[in-house]
Write a protein that holds these residues in place. Structure first.
Motif, mmCIF file in Angstrom:
data_model
loop_
_atom_site.group_PDB
_atom_site.id
_atom_site.type_symbol
_atom_site.label_atom_id
_atom_site.label_comp_id
_atom_site.label_asym_id
_atom_site.label_seq_id
_atom_site.Cartn_x
_atom_site.Cartn_y
_atom_site.Cartn_z
ATOM 1 N N VAL A 1 0.823 -1.213 0.000
ATOM 2 C CA VAL A 1 0.000 0.000 0.000
ATOM 3 C C VAL A 1 0.855 1.261 0.000
ATOM 4 O O VAL A 1 0.436 2.307 -0.498
ATOM 5 C CB VAL A 1 -0.973 -0.003 1.202
ATOM 6 C CG1 VAL A 1 -1.748 1.304 1.300
ATOM 7 C CG2 VAL A 1 -1.941 -1.174 1.098
ATOM 8 N N MET A 2 2.069 1.159 0.524
ATOM 9 C CA MET A 2 2.942 2.328 0.615
ATOM 10 C C MET A 2 4.033 2.320 -0.451
ATOM 11 O O MET A 2 4.995 3.082 -0.372
ATOM 12 C CB MET A 2 3.555 2.397 2.021
ATOM 13 C CG MET A 2 2.545 2.449 3.151
ATOM 14 S SD MET A 2 1.301 3.759 2.957
ATOM 15 C CE MET A 2 2.325 5.210 3.146
ATOM 16 N N ARG A 3 3.856 1.503 -1.480
ATOM 17 C CA ARG A 3 4.821 1.428 -2.578
ATOM 18 C C ARG A 3 4.917 2.768 -3.296
ATOM 19 O O ARG A 3 3.911 3.402 -3.612
ATOM 20 C CB ARG A 3 4.389 0.349 -3.572
ATOM 21 C CG ARG A 3 5.379 0.094 -4.701
ATOM 22 C CD ARG A 3 4.850 -0.900 -5.707
ATOM 23 N NE ARG A 3 3.749 -0.328 -6.483
ATOM 24 C CZ ARG A 3 2.502 -0.730 -6.399
ATOM 25 N NH1 ARG A 3 2.150 -1.690 -5.544
ATOM 26 N NH2 ARG A 3 1.570 -0.168 -7.154
ATOM 27 N N ASP A 4 6.160 3.219 -3.533
ATOM 28 C CA ASP A 4 6.455 4.460 -4.257
ATOM 29 C C ASP A 4 5.962 5.710 -3.528
ATOM 30 O O ASP A 4 5.758 6.762 -4.157
ATOM 31 C CB ASP A 4 5.856 4.419 -5.673
ATOM 32 C CG ASP A 4 6.425 3.282 -6.520
ATOM 33 O OD1 ASP A 4 7.603 2.943 -6.333
ATOM 34 O OD2 ASP A 4 5.674 2.729 -7.354
ATOM 35 N N ILE A 5 5.771 5.594 -2.225
ATOM 36 C CA ILE A 5 5.411 6.745 -1.399
ATOM 37 C C ILE A 5 6.664 7.224 -0.663
ATOM 38 O O ILE A 5 7.394 6.405 -0.098
ATOM 39 C CB ILE A 5 4.302 6.373 -0.388
ATOM 40 C CG1 ILE A 5 3.064 5.850 -1.108
ATOM 41 C CG2 ILE A 5 3.957 7.585 0.482
ATOM 42 C CD1 ILE A 5 2.431 6.818 -2.083
ATOM 43 N N PRO A 6 6.949 8.532 -0.676
ATOM 44 C CA PRO A 6 8.163 9.005 0.000
ATOM 45 C C PRO A 6 8.112 8.785 1.502
ATOM 46 O O PRO A 6 7.058 8.490 2.076
ATOM 47 C CB PRO A 6 8.204 10.487 -0.351
ATOM 48 C CG PRO A 6 6.801 10.852 -0.692
ATOM 49 C CD PRO A 6 6.189 9.622 -1.301
ATOM 50 N N ASN B 1 -2.944 2.279 -4.503
ATOM 51 C CA ASN B 1 -2.241 1.108 -3.984
ATOM 52 C C ASN B 1 -3.143 0.286 -3.072
ATOM 53 O O ASN B 1 -3.112 -0.954 -3.090
ATOM 54 C CB ASN B 1 -1.002 1.543 -3.203
ATOM 55 C CG ASN B 1 0.136 2.027 -4.082
ATOM 56 O OD1 ASN B 1 0.101 1.885 -5.308
ATOM 57 N ND2 ASN B 1 1.138 2.629 -3.472
ATOM 58 N N ALA B 2 -3.943 0.980 -2.262
ATOM 59 C CA ALA B 2 -4.850 0.285 -1.348
ATOM 60 C C ALA B 2 -5.882 -0.522 -2.123
ATOM 61 O O ALA B 2 -6.201 -1.671 -1.758
ATOM 62 C CB ALA B 2 -5.544 1.288 -0.427
ATOM 63 N N ILE B 3 -6.420 0.062 -3.180
ATOM 64 C CA ILE B 3 -7.390 -0.649 -4.014
ATOM 65 C C ILE B 3 -6.749 -1.891 -4.627
ATOM 66 O O ILE B 3 -7.346 -2.985 -4.635
ATOM 67 C CB ILE B 3 -7.947 0.292 -5.099
ATOM 68 C CG1 ILE B 3 -8.825 1.369 -4.448
ATOM 69 C CG2 ILE B 3 -8.725 -0.486 -6.159
ATOM 70 C CD1 ILE B 3 -9.176 2.516 -5.373
ATOM 71 N N ASP B 4 -5.537 -1.745 -5.127
ATOM 72 C CA ASP B 4 -4.841 -2.894 -5.705
ATOM 73 C C ASP B 4 -4.608 -3.978 -4.646
ATOM 74 O O ASP B 4 -4.748 -5.180 -4.926
ATOM 75 C CB ASP B 4 -3.511 -2.463 -6.312
ATOM 76 C CG ASP B 4 -3.680 -1.671 -7.605
ATOM 77 O OD1 ASP B 4 -4.762 -1.760 -8.218
ATOM 78 O OD2 ASP B 4 -2.733 -0.967 -7.997
ATOM 79 N N THR C 1 -7.775 -5.895 -3.470
ATOM 80 C CA THR C 1 -8.281 -6.771 -4.525
ATOM 81 C C THR C 1 -7.238 -7.793 -4.958
ATOM 82 O O THR C 1 -7.418 -8.472 -5.977
ATOM 83 C CB THR C 1 -8.736 -5.945 -5.745
ATOM 84 O OG1 THR C 1 -7.648 -5.143 -6.220
ATOM 85 C CG2 THR C 1 -9.915 -5.050 -5.394
ATOM 86 N N CYS C 2 -6.153 -7.893 -4.148
ATOM 87 C CA CYS C 2 -5.106 -8.903 -4.368
ATOM 88 C C CYS C 2 -4.420 -8.735 -5.723
ATOM 89 O O CYS C 2 -3.947 -9.717 -6.324
ATOM 90 C CB CYS C 2 -5.654 -10.320 -4.228
ATOM 91 S SG CYS C 2 -6.332 -10.677 -2.595
ATOM 92 N N ARG C 3 -4.314 -7.486 -6.206
ATOM 93 C CA ARG C 3 -3.576 -7.224 -7.436
ATOM 94 C C ARG C 3 -2.091 -7.076 -7.149
ATOM 95 O O ARG C 3 -1.288 -7.065 -8.064
ATOM 96 C CB ARG C 3 -4.091 -5.965 -8.123
ATOM 97 C CG ARG C 3 -5.535 -5.947 -8.645
ATOM 98 C CD ARG C 3 -5.981 -7.212 -9.314
ATOM 99 N NE ARG C 3 -7.079 -7.017 -10.255
ATOM 100 C CZ ARG C 3 -8.377 -7.157 -9.969
ATOM 101 N NH1 ARG C 3 -8.749 -7.467 -8.726
ATOM 102 N NH2 ARG C 3 -9.307 -6.995 -10.886
ATOM 103 N N THR C 4 -1.730 -6.889 -5.869
ATOM 104 C CA THR C 4 -0.316 -6.779 -5.501
ATOM 105 C C THR C 4 -0.043 -7.731 -4.334
ATOM 106 O O THR C 4 -0.943 -8.157 -3.626
ATOM 107 C CB THR C 4 0.048 -5.352 -5.066
ATOM 108 O OG1 THR C 4 -0.800 -4.945 -3.984
ATOM 109 C CG2 THR C 4 -0.124 -4.396 -6.222
#
Length: 267
Positions: free
Chosen positions: A159-164, A258-261, A264-267
């Motif tokens: 969920v925090m991918r690519d977040i500074p 990111n949370a939506i992904d 929904t198990c997209r990540t």
């Protein structure tokens, strides 16, 4: 584990109403998401869709609503409204199935007479005193248009991918009941969560906006975003999201996507 069938396009049911918001600006967040289709439905109609049959064509449920509160009750502000038994049964069935949930901002105040609902979300915002996990608790606090620094405390979580590591944001904050032992922390605020920095929700309902006189709320959690399991479902709660100032923040939009992904198990 339940078997979930995924659509190529992520289909969202977005439940709204119960709290003022800029509908056009909020809807634009989802319209700008590639590969996402969002259907916005107002409460109480949205509650009637929260069951296995009516949610079968949706991949996740986004909660941007505040049901279970009657602000027109002349004797108690607010009055509490019990959830329909069909909703209780249907919502729990969705969680048993593993339907993803993203809960935003004021959804933390929803269904105050349904304790499991707050436990599933990971916290509760109280408009008046209540008993939370066996403890008498004061009404929660709010503070509008706070400029603060949000801190990414879980950089390895999807969920925090690519977040500074940190980023500025302006939004409403809550001094509320957060069930930290039950969640995975994602995002914290640099703001001080003490009574002096917030206003009483009960006072506001009694036409005393921005009042914290004689309101002795203890210091609270600075956690403003988390992930958790709610029965068999992945759930993310994000406290930011009161106004277009948050909607337009690119980091907020990225976290929400990111949370939506993730749910929904997209990540």
């Amino acid at each position: 584990m339940p078997i979930i069938h995924y659509h190529a396009e992520i289909r969202l049911l977005v439940s709204v109403r119960g709290h003022p918001f800029d509908r056009t600006a909020f809807d634009a967040i989802f319209q700008d998401m590639e590969g996402v289709s969002a259907t916005m439905v107002d409460q109480p109609a949205a509650a009637r869709l929260m069951n296995l049959e009516d949610m079968q064509d949706f991949d996740a449920l986004v909660l941007y609503d505040m049901p279970g509160l009657d602000f027109e009750d002349p004797l108690k502000k607010p009055g509490f409204v019990d959830p329909d038994p069909a909703l209780v049964k249907g919502f729990e069935a969705l969680l048993q199935e593993g339907k993803g949930i993203v809960a935003l901002h004021h959804s933390l105040a929803g269904w105050p007479t349904w304790p499991e609902y707050g436990d599933w979300l990971g916290g509760r915002f109280l408009y008046r005193q209540d008993v939370v996990h066996g403890k008498r608790t004061l009404d929660s606090g709010y503070a509008h248009d706070v400029d603060y620094v949000a801190r990414n405390v879980a950089p390895d979580h999807p969920v925090m991918r690519d977040i500074p590591e940190s980023f500025p944001i302006c939004d409403e904050l809550y001094l509320a009941e957060i069930f930290e032992p039950d969640v995975t922390p994602l995002l914290r605020s640099g703001h001080d969560f003490i009574a002096e920095n917030f206003y009483s929700a009960t006072a506001a309902l009694n036409e005393r906006m921005y009042d914290n006189e004689n309101w002795v709320h203890p210091p609270g959690s600075d956690l403003i975003g988390w992930a958790k399991k709610a029965l068999n479902s992945r759930l993310v709660y994000l406290q930011p999201g009161d106004s277009s100032k948050a909607y337009e923040n690119p980091h907020y939009r990225k976290i929400l996507r990111n949370a939506i992904d993730w749910v929904t198990c997209r990540t």
